[in-house]
Design an enzyme around this catalytic site. Structure first.
Site, short mmCIF file in Angstrom:
data_model
loop_
_atom_site.label_atom_id
_atom_site.label_comp_id
_atom_site.label_asym_id
_atom_site.label_seq_id
_atom_site.Cartn_x
_atom_site.Cartn_y
_atom_site.Cartn_z
N LYS A 4 56.87 -31.90 -71.16
CA LYS A 4 56.54 -30.69 -71.93
C LYS A 4 56.37 -31.02 -73.42
CE LYS A 4 56.53 -27.66 -68.54
NZ LYS A 4 55.28 -27.02 -68.11
N TYR B 170 61.29 -33.56 -67.25
CA TYR B 170 60.65 -32.27 -67.52
C TYR B 170 60.42 -32.10 -69.04
CZ TYR B 170 59.95 -27.16 -67.22
OH TYR B 170 59.46 -25.88 -67.31
N1 LIG Z 1 60.29 -20.09 -65.12
C1 LIG Z 1 60.74 -20.56 -66.26
O1 LIG Z 1 61.88 -20.30 -66.66
C2 LIG Z 1 59.86 -21.43 -67.11
C3 LIG Z 1 60.30 -21.70 -68.41
C4 LIG Z 1 59.52 -22.50 -69.22
C5 LIG Z 1 58.32 -23.01 -68.76
N2 LIG Z 1 57.91 -22.73 -67.49
C6 LIG Z 1 56.63 -23.29 -67.07
O2 LIG Z 1 55.78 -22.26 -66.64
C7 LIG Z 1 54.88 -22.77 -65.65
C8 LIG Z 1 54.89 -21.86 -64.44
O3 LIG Z 1 56.20 -21.89 -63.89
P1 LIG Z 1 56.80 -20.72 -62.98
O4 LIG Z 1 58.18 -20.51 -63.44
O5 LIG Z 1 55.84 -19.60 -62.91
O6 LIG Z 1 56.91 -21.51 -61.59
P2 LIG Z 1 56.39 -21.18 -60.12
O7 LIG Z 1 57.02 -22.21 -59.27
O8 LIG Z 1 56.60 -19.74 -59.81
O9 LIG Z 1 54.81 -21.44 -60.23
C9 LIG Z 1 54.28 -22.74 -60.38
C10 LIG Z 1 52.97 -22.79 -59.64
O10 LIG Z 1 52.39 -24.09 -59.88
C11 LIG Z 1 51.81 -24.51 -58.66
N3 LIG Z 1 51.71 -25.97 -58.61
C12 LIG Z 1 52.72 -26.86 -58.52
N4 LIG Z 1 52.22 -28.11 -58.42
C13 LIG Z 1 50.87 -28.01 -58.46
C14 LIG Z 1 49.81 -28.93 -58.40
N5 LIG Z 1 50.02 -30.25 -58.25
N6 LIG Z 1 48.53 -28.48 -58.49
C15 LIG Z 1 48.30 -27.14 -58.61
N7 LIG Z 1 49.26 -26.21 -58.66
C16 LIG Z 1 50.54 -26.64 -58.59
C17 LIG Z 1 52.76 -23.99 -57.58
O11 LIG Z 1 52.13 -23.95 -56.30
C18 LIG Z 1 53.11 -22.63 -58.13
O12 LIG Z 1 52.25 -21.62 -57.66
C19 LIG Z 1 55.31 -24.20 -65.38
O13 LIG Z 1 54.49 -25.08 -66.12
C20 LIG Z 1 56.73 -24.24 -65.89
O14 LIG Z 1 57.13 -25.53 -66.28
C21 LIG Z 1 58.65 -21.94 -66.65
#
Ligand SMILES: NC(=O)c1ccc[n+]([C@@H]2O[C@H](COP(=O)([O-])OP(=O)(O)OC[C@H]3O[C@@H](n4cnc5c(N)ncnc54)[C@H](O)[C@@H]3O)[C@@H](O)[C@H]2O)c1
Length: 268
Positions: free
Chosen positions: A166, A162
């Site tokens: 990133k 991961y």
């Molecule tokens: N939640 C956290 O704490 C956090 C922290 C830092 C970064 N992020 C990043 O933020 C972004 C969103 O994460 P989130 O927490 O909202 O997660 P989430 O799981 O709620 O949403 C992620 C979305 O991405 C979609 N997805 C996954 N694989 C896919 C693919 N192959 N093609 C198209 N869509 C796809 C999923 O269906 C989902 O709707 C991610 O990139 C994650 O790495 C999240």
């Protein structure tokens, strides 16, 4: 308040594509970009979820469409960007938010999991950037916003795949910013700290949707205690950063990493 002072955040007449728009940070970003006036193409592997976000936007008076995309599929991001141009007229904002998390110590990280996390979190963002940059550079304007993570700053056990993906997204962001700046296109990234979403809730939500409230509170309390602001993030906290980078409020900003992280990392 002078409304003119907020005009730089206004996206009226602009078109935004958001990947990962079915859930969490992507959904909140799609909703906020729409509330700021943009027409929004909500894209996700989860078509029902993307449609639900688009329906919510449409109810609020925003022009919104939904489309299924698998960001790992060759040509899928080109087709997505083409759809924005064909169906909504142009492309001003590309928010590459879709992502997954897979955790294991390096010694146990199998090849399939490694390939998968790189395909979604890195290759998918690269292809989204490339597709958007081609349209935006021809147009002479646009803003690309990539979703990184606090994992770029803080090495944690289990997060090699991961964190590598990133960190590479950050370098992609910076290189593309140097290429696109002279063409009028800005490229930035957001590196959120812990936000409670489907991605981070799996450890306390069972598959039938039941929440283990005691476990949830223990996780959230532990995260908050280790964060200078003593809180966990909400999807809206990250969407605010996306809106800033998407809009003219950040017209002098490119190649930068914005860190809505409660203060967990404070690099220069
Ligand atoms: N939640 C956290 O704490 C956090 C922290 C830092 C970064 N992020 C990043 O933020 C972004 C969103 O994460 P989130 O927490 O909202 O997660 P989430 O799981 O709620 O949403 C992620 C979305 O991405 C979609 N997805 C996954 N694989 C896919 C693919 N192959 N093609 C198209 N869509 C796809 C999923 O269906 C989902 O709707 C991610 O990139 C994650 O790495 C999240």
């Amino acid at each position: 308040m002078n409304p003119e002072a907020l005009a730089a955040f206004d996206l009226t007449g602009r078109v935004a594509v958001v990947t990962g728009a079915a859930s969490g940070i992507g959904r909140a970003s799609a909703e906020l970009l729409g509330a700021a006036g943009a027409a929004v193409l909500c894209a996700d592997l989860d078509l029902d979820g993307a449609q639900s976000t688009a329906a919510q936007l449409a109810e609020a008076g925003t022009r919104a469409l939904a489309r299924r995309v698998d960001v790992t599929g060759a040509g899928e991001l080109d087709a997505l960007v083409d759809a924005a141009v064909t169906d909504l007229g142009r492309l001003d904002v590309m928010a590459n938010v879709a992502g997954i998390i897979l955790q294991a110590p390096v010694v146990d990280f199998d090849d399939d999991a490694f390939d998968r996390i790189m395909a979604v979190n890195l290759t998918g963002v690269f292809r989204g950037c490339r597709a958007a940059a081609r349209v935006m550079s021809a147009q002479g304007s646009g803003s690309i916003v990539n979703m990184a993570s606090a994992a770029i700053d803080t090495p944690s056990p289990g997060l090699a795949g991961y964190g590598m993906a990133k960190a590479a997204v950050v370098q992609l962001t910076r290189v593309l910013a140097t290429e696109m700046g002279p063409l009028g296109v800005r490229v930035n990234a957001v590196a959120p700290g812990f936000v409670e979403t489907a991605m981070t809730s799996r450890r306390f939500v069972s598959t039938d949707g039941t929440v283990d409230e005691a476990h949830r509170q223990a996780v959230l309390d532990a995260v908050a205690r280790s964060t200078p602001l003593r809180m966990v993030g909400r999807p809206e906290d990250i969407a605010h950063a996306v809106l800033y980078l998407a809009s003219d409020a950040s017209r002098f900003v490119t190649g930068q990493i914005v860190r809505p992280n409660g203060g967990v990392a404070m690099p220069w």
